[in-house]
Design a protein around this motif. Structure first.
Motif, PDB file in Angstrom:
ATOM      1  N   THR A 135       0.843  -1.331   0.018  1.00 54.79           N
ATOM      2  CA  THR A 135      -0.092  -0.039  -0.262  1.00 54.79           C
ATOM      3  C   THR A 135       0.821   1.075  -0.132  1.00 54.79           C
ATOM      4  N   THR A 136       1.934   1.086   0.863  1.00 59.42           N
ATOM      5  CA  THR A 136       2.615   2.337   0.907  1.00 59.42           C
ATOM      6  C   THR A 136       3.599   2.762  -0.265  1.00 59.42           C
TER       7      THR A 136
ATOM      8  N   THR B 260       0.894   3.646  -2.980  1.00 57.38           N
ATOM      9  CA  THR B 260       0.505   4.969  -2.705  1.00 57.38           C
ATOM     10  C   THR B 260       1.328   6.020  -3.197  1.00 57.38           C
TER      11      THR B 260
ATOM     12  N   TYR C 246      -7.450   0.593   1.006  1.00 57.00           N
ATOM     13  CA  TYR C 246      -6.138   1.265   1.455  1.00 57.00           C
ATOM     14  C   TYR C 246      -5.872   2.385   0.770  1.00 57.00           C
TER      15      TYR C 246
ATOM     16  N   SER D 164      -5.365   6.279   1.550  1.00 55.64           N
ATOM     17  CA  SER D 164      -4.026   6.757   1.852  1.00 55.64           C
ATOM     18  C   SER D 164      -3.540   7.591   0.781  1.00 55.64           C
TER      19      SER D 164
ATOM     20  N   ARG E 101      -3.814  11.630   1.568  1.00 55.25           N
ATOM     21  CA  ARG E 101      -2.684  12.086   2.816  1.00 55.25           C
ATOM     22  C   ARG E 101      -1.316  12.167   2.252  1.00 55.25           C
TER      23      ARG E 101
ATOM     24  N   CYS F 167       1.374   6.495   6.058  1.00 56.98           N
ATOM     25  CA  CYS F 167       0.446   5.858   5.134  1.00 56.98           C
ATOM     26  C   CYS F 167       0.747   4.514   5.658  1.00 56.98           C
TER      27      CYS F 167
ATOM     28  N   THR G  65      -0.739   3.783   9.070  1.00 61.46           N
ATOM     29  CA  THR G  65      -2.501   3.752   8.832  1.00 61.46           C
ATOM     30  C   THR G  65      -2.863   2.281   8.306  1.00 61.46           C
ATOM     31  N   ALA G  66      -2.114   1.740   7.544  1.00 61.56           N
ATOM     32  CA  ALA G  66      -2.607   0.579   6.737  1.00 61.56           C
ATOM     33  C   ALA G  66      -2.359  -0.582   7.742  1.00 61.56           C
TER      34      ALA G  66
END
Lengths: 271, 346
Positions: free
Chosen positions: A66-67, A70, A146, A150, A153, A203, A206-207
Motif C-alpha cells: 500500500t505504501t 500510494t 487502503y 491513503s 494524505r 501511510c 495507517t495501513a
C-alpha cells in the motif's frame, strides 16, 4: 510563585494526557498480555502459531505494498497538480482529497460496490468476457480500499513539498545538460525525499492498523487488527489480543521512529 | 581553463504569455564572441524573459530565432544548447556536496571519472573554493554558494554564460567584491556572457555593452559611457545615475523655463526638458547665470557637498555636486550653468 513552579504547573496537563492516554493503557495492555501465562510464551506464540504469523506477515506485506503504490501514484499525480494550472484544478484537488472524510467502513462499502458480487467491475467483466471478476473480499480488494484512503494524505504532503521546490533547481539541472528523466531522478525526487519518508510512514502506520475497511471486506482474510478483534471478542483470549496489540504497536512505532530519524520532523501517526 | 565562446544573435524574439501579456516585444541584437552584455532594467522590463529565450528555457513567439555562431538553436531546449547558467537563488542541488554540484554537468556528459575530477579541481581552484569540496550546500554562506554556482556553470566549459541577477541576494560589500571578481573572471576566460541585473552599477562595470530595457523593448544599446553620457530617451536618462530635469520649451533658438533659459542650437519644440548630471553643474552668481534656483538643503560630504535646489515648481529638486569650499545657506538664491556638451534636450 517561582518560575520553576509555574513551569511545573504548565506541564501538568501534558503529564495528565500522557498518563491517561499513553502510560496507563499501555501498561494495562502489557499486563493483560501476561494474564493467561506469566511468561513471554504468549509473545512467542505469535511467531510460532501459523495463524498469527501468517496474519502478521500478510498485514506487513499489505502495508508495505500500500505504501509503495500510494507513494508512486501520489507522486505522479502530485507533481502534475503542483506544476500545472488548468481549469477545474482546484475541484480536482478537492475531489482527490475527498476520501479523507470517509470512515473505513464506508471505504469498504465503496470497494464492495465497485468490485463486490454485484459490483461494477463484475458486471462489466461479465458483459465483456462472460466471467464475473470479484475481488472486493480478497487482499486486492483490501489494497484498493487502503489505496483509496491513503492517497489523499500522501498526495497533499507531496504537493505541498513540490510547490515549495525552487523551480530554478530544475532549470539549473537542465542547463547542465540533464534530460527530463535525469532532472526527475537527480533533483526532484531527492528533494522530495523528506516528504516521501514522512507521508510514507503515516501511510504505513495507517495501513497496519486500519480496521474499518478490513472489518467490512475481510471475510476470507485475516489482517492483524481483525485477528485482534476476533481474539478479544469471540475467543475471549484477552492475553493474546493484548500481546498482538503490543506487537502491532511496536512495529508501527519502529517504522515511525525510523522515519523521524531519517526524514526529520513532521512525521506523526494518523488513522 | 580553455573556453570557446560563441557569437550570439537574437533575431526578432518576442514573447507573449498565454494570458495575453506581452512580456517582450520582438527584439534583435548581437553579442560578439567573448563579449559581456549586461541587460539592465526595472523589474518587469522583459530582461529575464530575454535571458530565458537565449538560454532555451523558453521559446520565442513565432518568427523569432536565436543563433549561436551559425547554428540556429531556436528549437533546441536548454539541455542541448551547451550553456552555463547562474541563478539568483543559486539553485544548488541540496542533495549533493559542493563537488557533486560542480561535477554534475560533467557526469551527465559522461566525462570519464579521472578527467572529471581534474576538471572539477581546476574550477574549484579558480573560484578559490577548493577547501569546500566536501561540504554540504546548507553549510555554505551566500557568497560561497554564489562561487559554487559559478563553478558549476563553468565546469562544463559552456559556449555562453548566462547570469540572472547573480548578486542580488548578497549584502552590499560582498556584492561589490564578487562583482570585481566576476569581472576579472569573465575577462580572463574570454567567455561570451549575458548578465541580467536591475543594478546599474553592476551593469556599467561588467558590461562591455549595456542593453537598457523598458516595457519589453530595448531602450538603448551601447557602452557604459554611451548609456551614461548620451542617453537617447528620457527613460534611459533618468534610469541611470542621478539626472536633473528642467521642463520647458524651445522657441526661436532659446530654451525657456520657469527658472531661466539659454540659447540652444535646436529646432523648436513645444515641450522639451533640459537634462544634466549633478557633477556637470557650475555654480554662478544668480544675476549672470542661465538658471536661478533656491537652496533647499545642503549635504556636506567631506570632499564634496551635495545641494538640493528648488525652482518655482514643486517637482523633484535639482541636485548639484560641488567642491567643499564655498558654504551655502538654505534659502539663498544661486545661479547654475551647464556646459553645452553636458546638456541634453529630450
Amino acid at each position: 510563585m517561582t518560575v520553576r513552579r509555574f513551569n511545573i504547573l504548565l506541564a501538568l496537563p501534558l503529564g495528565a494526557i500522557v498518563a491517561a492516554f499513553f502510560l496507563l493503557p499501555m501498561g494495562i495492555l502489557f499486563l493483560q498480555s501476561f494474564v493467561t501465562r506469566q511468561d513471554t510464551s504468549t509473545y512467542f506464540a505469535i511467531l510460532t502459531t501459523p495463524r498469527y504469523l501468517s496474519s502478521l506477515l500478510a498485514t506487513l506485506a499489505l502495508a508495505i505494498v500500500t505504501t509503495l503504490l500510494t507513494l508512486a501514484l501520489s507522486t505522479t499525480v502530485g507533481l502534475l497538480l503542483a506544476r500545472q494550472r488548468f481549469p477545474g484544478r482546484s475541484v480536482l484537488i478537492a475531489l482527490m482529497t475527498f476520501p479523507l472524510a470517509f470512515p473505513g467502513v464506508v471505504v469498504g462499502f465503496m470497494v464492495i460496490l465497485l468490485a463486490g458480487r454485484q459490483g461494477l467491475v463484475g458486471e462489466i467483466t461479465r458483459m465483456v468476457t462472460g466471467d464475473k471478476i470479484v475481488f472486493a473480499y480478497s487482499m486486492t480488494g483490501l489494497l484498493v480500499g487502503y489505496l483509496y484512503f491513503s492517497i489523499p494524505r500522501v498526495l497533499l504532503t507531496v504537493m505541498a513539498a513540490a510547490e515549495k521546490l525552487d523551480p530554478a533547481l530544475e532549470d539549473a539541472a537542465r542547463s547542465l545538460g540533464a534530460s527530463p528523466v535525469h532532472v526527475l531522478a537527480d533533483v526532484v525526487l531527492p528533494a522530495l525525499k523528506p516528504a516521501f519518508i514522512a507521508s510514507g510512514a503515516i501511510c504505513f502506520a495507517t495501513a497496519m492498523g486500519a480496521f474499518g475497511t478490513a472489518f467490512t471486506l475481510a471475510t476470507k482474510i485475516d489482517v492483524l487488527p481483525m485477528v485482534i478483534y476476533t481474539e478479544f471478542t469471540l475467543n475471549a483470549n484477552v492475553a493474546m489480543a493484548a500481546a498482538l496489540s503490543i506487537f502491532l504497536g511496536a512495529i508501527t512505532w519502529v517504522a515511525l521512529t525510523l522515519a523521524r530519524t531519517f526524514g526529520g520532523t513532521g512525521v506523526a501517526a494518523a488513522g | 581553463m580553455e573556453t570557446t565562446g560563441a557569437r550570439v544573435r537574437v533575431e526578432a524574439c518576442g514573447k507573449t504569455f498565454p494570458d495575453g501579456t506581452h512580456a517582450l516585444e520582438p527584439i534583435s541584437f548581437e553579442i560578439a564572441r567573448g563579449e559581456t552584455v549586461a541587460m539592465l532594467g526595472p523589474s518587469g522590463c522583459g530582461k529575464t524573459t530575454a535571458l530565458r529565450i537565449i538560454a532555451g528555457l523558453m521559446g520565442p513567439d513565432a518568427g523569432g530565432s536565436v543563433w549561436f555562431d551559425d547554428e540556429d538553436v531556436t528549437s533546441l531546449p536548454i539541455e542541448r544548447r551547451h550553456v552555463g547558467m547562474v541563478f539568483q537563488s543559486y539553485a544548488l542541488f541540496p542533495n549533493m556536496t559542493v563537488e557533486g554540484n560542480v561535477a554534475y554537468g560533467l557526469k551527465i556528459r559522461k566525462v570519464p571519472k579521472a578527467e572529471r575530477a581534474a576538471r572539477v579541481g581546476e574550477v574549484l581552484d579558480m573560484m578559490h573554493i577548493a577547501e569546500l569540496a566536501d561540504r554540504a550546500i546548507d553549510q555554505l554562506s551566500g557568497g560561497q554558494r554564489q562561487r559554487v554556482a559559478l563553478a558549476r556553470a563553468l565546469a562544463v566549459r559552456p559556449r555562453l554564460l548566462l547570469l540572472d541577477e547573480p548578486l542580488t541576494a548578497l549584502d552590499a560589500s560582498l556584492r561589490e567584491r564578487l562583482r570585481t571578481e566576476i569581472d576579472a573572471l569573465l575577462r580572463s576566460l574570454g567567455i561570451t556572457a549575458v548578465y541580467v541585473t536591475h543594478d546599474q552599477s553592476e551593469a556599467l562595470v561588467l558590461g562591455d555593452r549595456v542593453i537598457v530595457m523598458e516595457k519589453g523593448r530595448i531602450a538603448q544599446i551601447g557602452t557604459a559611457r554611451d548609456i551614461y553620457l548620451k542617453p537617447q530617451s528620457r527613460f534611459v536618462a533618468e534610469f541611470i545615475g542621478t539626472m536633473n530635469r528642467i521642463e520647458g520649451s524651445i522657441r526661436t533658438g532659446r530654451f525657456e523655463s520657469a527658472v531661466g533659459g539659454l540659447a540652444v542650437e535646436r529646432a523648436d519644440a513645444n515641450s522639451a526638458a533640459a537634462f544634466f548630471r549633478p557633477e556637470s553643474v557650475r555654480l554662478e552668481r544668480p544675476e549672470s547665470a542661465p538658471f536661478r534656483l533656491t537652496v533647499e538643503r545642503v549635504h556636506f560630504l567631506g570632499a564634496s557637498q551635495r545641494l538640493h535646489l528648488r525652482g518655482a515648481d514643486a517637482g523633484r529638486p535639482i541636485i548639484v555636486d560641488t567642491d567643499n569650499r564655498a558654504s551655502y545657506a538654505p534659502g539663498a538664491l544661486v545661479g547654475i550653468a551647464v556646459a553645452a556638451e553636458d546638456l541634453l534636450f529630450l
